[in-house]
Design a protein around this motif. Structure first.
Motif: not given
Length: 251
Positions: A179-195
């Motif tokens: 039902y309710n939202p939750y939040y998932v943390p990612f680190v995004v790399l500056n060069d490749s934008k890979i999460e």
């Protein structure tokens, strides 16, 4: 919670609510609409009551009988449904701190420093010496018994190490449980934008905490070659690349 608010809805098992719909001449496939956020099914009854069922329609889950559609719209606007979900994601435990995770970085790492009695926060770079010191210090902690306590702080530390060593930034993605939202943390790399799913990695690691190794986790996320060797689905691709570059050689 105000008494009048509680009187505006009632929580029941899905199995009960399906019978309730039948009594009100509503078939399970005769819903009025489905919410875009969590996929919940909305049934508007002749009495103006609203029945809310989870998108998975699991009989063991809970749903709501709501006083009217105005009350439902208030819940939708607040992005919160007062329902006890049976199936929940571990991310939901840390919901309040994940939604504004960058604001909680220092407090979590400071807590780790205190528990492990080592310097973490003010290091210029996280090098081999740090990983060795950390891995020795973390052995003091019974991660099996304290998994929930350390999941968030270890995830934040792993993310900060990647950001400082490789260059990157935090990105918080909003998703929905039953039902309710939750939040998932990612680190995004500056060069490749890979999460990089840092918390997913830590949660996986802590399933077998006796083997926890922070350097291993760091390499797994940041070194594609290391990851390929560990990931069964990528092993063939890794071997093909080696053959193309070096010929048919054995490890």
């Amino acid at each position: 919670m105000k008494k009048e608010e509680v009187n505006e809805y009632k929580q029941e098992k899905v199995s009960f609510l399906i019978d309730y719909l039948k009594k009100n001449k509503k078939k399970i496939d005769n819903y009025n609409y489905q919410l875009e956020t969590n996929g919940a099914f909305v049934y508007i009854l002749g009495s103006s009551e609203v029945v809310l069922l989870p998108g998975n329609l699991s009989s063991y889950e809970n749903g709501l009988i709501i006083k009217n559609e105005q009350v439902l719209k208030k819940m939708i606007k607040n992005d919160y449904f007062p329902v006890d979900a049976v199936d929940f994601y571990q991310y939901e435990i840390y919901k309040d701190k994940l939604v504004n995770l960058p604001d909680h970085v220092n407090e979590n790492i400071t807590s780790l420093e205190r528990d492990l009695d080592i310097e973490i926060l003010n290091r210029v770079k996280y090098d081999e010496e740090f990983f060795k010191t950390f891995n020795e210090a973390i052995k003091k902690i019974d991660l099996k018994k304290n998994k929930d306590k350390y999941t968030l702080s270890l995830s934040i530390l792993l993310g900060e190490i990647i950001i400082k060593n490789k260059g990157g930034y935090w990105q918080i993605t909003k998703e929905y449980g039953t039902y309710n939202p939750y939040y998932v943390p990612f680190v995004v790399l500056n060069d490749s934008k890979i999460e990089l799913a840092v918390m997913e990695k830590i949660m996986s690691d802590l399933e077998q905490p006796q083997f926890f190794d922070l350097k291993y986790s760091y390499n797994y996320l940041t070194d594609p070659r290391f990851n390929m060797q560990l990931n069964p689905s990528a092993q063939k691709l890794y071997q093909d690349i080696k053959k193309e570059r070096f010929g048919n050689t054995e490890d």
